[in-house]
Design an enzyme around this catalytic site. Structure first.
Site, PDB file in Angstrom:
ATOM      1  N   SER A 148       0.822  -1.271  -0.091  1.00  0.00           N
ATOM      2  CA  SER A 148       0.151   0.059   0.196  1.00  0.00           C
ATOM      3  C   SER A 148       1.005   1.175   0.037  1.00  0.00           C
ATOM      4  O   SER A 148       2.085   1.300   0.384  1.00  0.00           O
ATOM      5  CB  SER A 148      -0.947   0.075   1.291  1.00  0.00           C
TER       6      SER A 148
HETATM    7  N1  SAH Z   1      -0.572  -4.702   3.976  1.00  0.00           N
HETATM    8  C1  SAH Z   1      -0.103  -5.181   3.024  1.00  0.00           C
HETATM    9  C2  SAH Z   1      -0.783  -4.748   1.763  1.00  0.00           C
HETATM   10  C3  SAH Z   1      -0.960  -5.992   0.629  1.00  0.00           C
HETATM   11  S1  SAH Z   1      -2.150  -6.012  -0.548  1.00  0.00           S
HETATM   12  C4  SAH Z   1       1.453  -4.456   2.667  1.00  0.00           C
HETATM   13  O1  SAH Z   1       1.900  -3.666   3.407  1.00  0.00           O
HETATM   14  O2  SAH Z   1       2.092  -4.810   1.798  1.00  0.00           O
HETATM   15  C5  SAH Z   1      -3.491  -6.868   0.228  1.00  0.00           C
HETATM   16  C6  SAH Z   1      -3.321  -8.160   0.727  1.00  0.00           C
HETATM   17  O3  SAH Z   1      -4.603  -8.857   1.096  1.00  0.00           O
HETATM   18  C7  SAH Z   1      -2.646  -9.186  -0.570  1.00  0.00           C
HETATM   19  O4  SAH Z   1      -1.699  -9.767  -0.301  1.00  0.00           O
HETATM   20  C8  SAH Z   1      -3.988 -10.186  -0.627  1.00  0.00           C
HETATM   21  O5  SAH Z   1      -3.557 -11.648  -1.195  1.00  0.00           O
HETATM   22  C9  SAH Z   1      -4.530 -10.213   0.776  1.00  0.00           C
HETATM   23  N2  SAH Z   1      -5.927 -10.655   0.711  1.00  0.00           N
HETATM   24  C10 SAH Z   1      -7.105 -10.651  -0.104  1.00  0.00           C
HETATM   25  N3  SAH Z   1      -8.029 -11.274   0.483  1.00  0.00           N
HETATM   26  C11 SAH Z   1      -7.718 -11.837   1.496  1.00  0.00           C
HETATM   27  C12 SAH Z   1      -8.063 -12.665   2.576  1.00  0.00           C
HETATM   28  N4  SAH Z   1      -9.671 -13.068   2.537  1.00  0.00           N
HETATM   29  N5  SAH Z   1      -7.432 -12.931   3.665  1.00  0.00           N
HETATM   30  C13 SAH Z   1      -6.293 -12.678   3.917  1.00  0.00           C
HETATM   31  N6  SAH Z   1      -5.504 -11.899   2.900  1.00  0.00           N
HETATM   32  C14 SAH Z   1      -6.296 -11.496   1.781  1.00  0.00           C
END
Ligand code: SAH
Length: 275
Positions: free
Chosen positions: A113
C-alpha cells in the site's frame, strides 16, 4: 566540416573523421564489458548496509515531511513511518522507488500500500475511542499481510498484531522479512482473513488491506467494545471503493456499531479461501 578546431568533435563525427582510426577514447567507449562493470557497481551500491546507497533514514525523513505537508498530522504515525525501512519489503529492483508515495508490486498480483494510505488508516484507528483512552492501538488484527510492511508499522503502535494472508508465498516471504528486521509482537497467519482469528479475539483495532462488497461478520464479532475497524469497501451503487470506519460503541443505551464513510480509495480485492 568541424575538423579545423583544436578539439575534434567526437559525436556526431564530421564526415572527414569517418574513415579515421579509432582514437584512444573511442576504444574505451567500445569496451564491451563496461556496462557489466557499471551494473556490478550499481548492485554493490544497492547492497550497502544503508540500503539505497543513500542514507535511507534521511530519505524516509523526507517522505515523512511530504506526508506531513499533505495533511497527515499524527506524529506517532509519522514517527512509525520514519522508523520502518520500506525498501526492505520490496524487490531490490524497486528499492529506489520505495520512498515515493506510491503502491508497488509485491508479486502474485498484489501491491504494497501507499505510505500515505497506510498512515491515514492507522491515524483513523488511533483516533478511535478505545485507542484514545489507551494511548496506543492495543491488540490489532490485520487482514492482508502482503509483504508485511503495514504490519511492521502497526507493530510500533500496538501491543500485539495478528496479521492474516491468504497467499502462502507472500505469507512465507513476510515471515522471513519481519524475522530479519526483528519486528516484535507479531503473529503471522496463513489463512482466510474473512474469518478473522477467533483464537486471539477480541481485537481493539481491525484493519483490512483488501476491499470487498460486504463486511465479513467475523470482523464485527471479533471487534472489542470501544474498538474501531478501518477497511476499504465497495461504495453503495457501484461507485468504487471508499474507506469505511466502524466503531463498536458501548454506552448507557447498549452496544451498537456506528459506521462512517470516508474518502475514495483503491485496494486489491478481498478474496475468499487460501492459496
Ligand atoms: N498490508 C499489505 C498490503 C498487501 S495488499 C502490505 O503492507 O504490503 C492486500 C493483501 O490482502 C494481498 O496480499 C492479498 O493476497 C491479501 N488478501 C486478499 N484477500 C484476503 C483474505 N480473505 N484473507 C487474507 N488476505 C487477503
Amino acid at each position: 566540416m568541424s575538423a579545423g578546431g583544436p578539439k575534434p568533435r567526437r559525436f556526431p563525427l564530421g564526415l572527414d573523421q569517418v574513415q579515421a582510426k579509432p582514437t584512444a577514447s573511442a576504444r574505451e567507449v567500445l569496451r564491451p564489458q563496461a556496462h557489466l562493470h557499471m551494473a556490478a557497481a550499481d548492485a554493490a551500491r544497492l547492497q550497502t548496509p544503508q540500503g539505497l546507497g543513500l542514507d535511507s533514514a534521511g530519505v524516509r525523513q523526507r517522505m515523512v515531511q511530504r506526508l506531513r505537508r499533505e495533511g497527515l498530522v499524527d506524529e506517532r504515525v509519522l514517527q512509525a513511518l520514519a522508523d520502518v525501512p520500506r525498501h526492505e519489503f520490496v524487490d531490490s529492483a524497486l528499492a529506489i522507488q520505495a520512498y515515493e508515495d506510491t503502491s508497488l508490486p509485491i508479486g502474485h498480483g498484489q501491491t504494497i500500500s501507499k505510505p500515505s494510505v497506510v498512515g491515514r488508516m492507522i491515524a483513523l484507528l488511533l483516533a478511535g475511542e478505545g485507542a484514545r483512552q489507551r494511548g496506543q492501538l492495543g491488540r490489532v488484527l490485520e487482514i492482508g499481510t502482503g509483504c508485511g510492511y503495514q504490519a511492521a508499522v502497526l507493530a510500533r503502535l500496538s501491543r500485539q498484531v495478528v496479521s492474516i494472508e491468504r497467499l502462502k508465498p507472500l505469507h512465507d516471504k513476510a515471515v522471513d522479512t519481519l524475522a530479519r528486521l526483528q519486528v516484535p509482537g507479531l503473529k503471522l497467519i496463513h489463512g482466510d482473513g474473512r474469518l478473522g482469528d477467533a483464537v486471539a479475539a477480541p481485537y481493539d483495532a481491525i484493519i483490512a488491506a483488501a476491499g470487498g462488497e460486504d463486511l465479513p461478520p467475523a470482523w464485527l464479532a471479533q471487534l472489542a467494545p470501544g474498538g474501531r475497524l478501518v477497511a476499504p469497501m465497495q461504495a453503495p451503487g457501484g461507485k468504487g471503493q471508499v474507506l469505511v470506519v466502524i466503531d463498536h460503541v458501548r454506552d448507557a443505551s447498549g452496544q451498537r456499531f456506528v459506521r462512517t464513510q470516508h474518502e475514495a480509495v483503491l485496494f486489491v480485492p478481498l478474496k475468499s479461501g487460501v492459496m
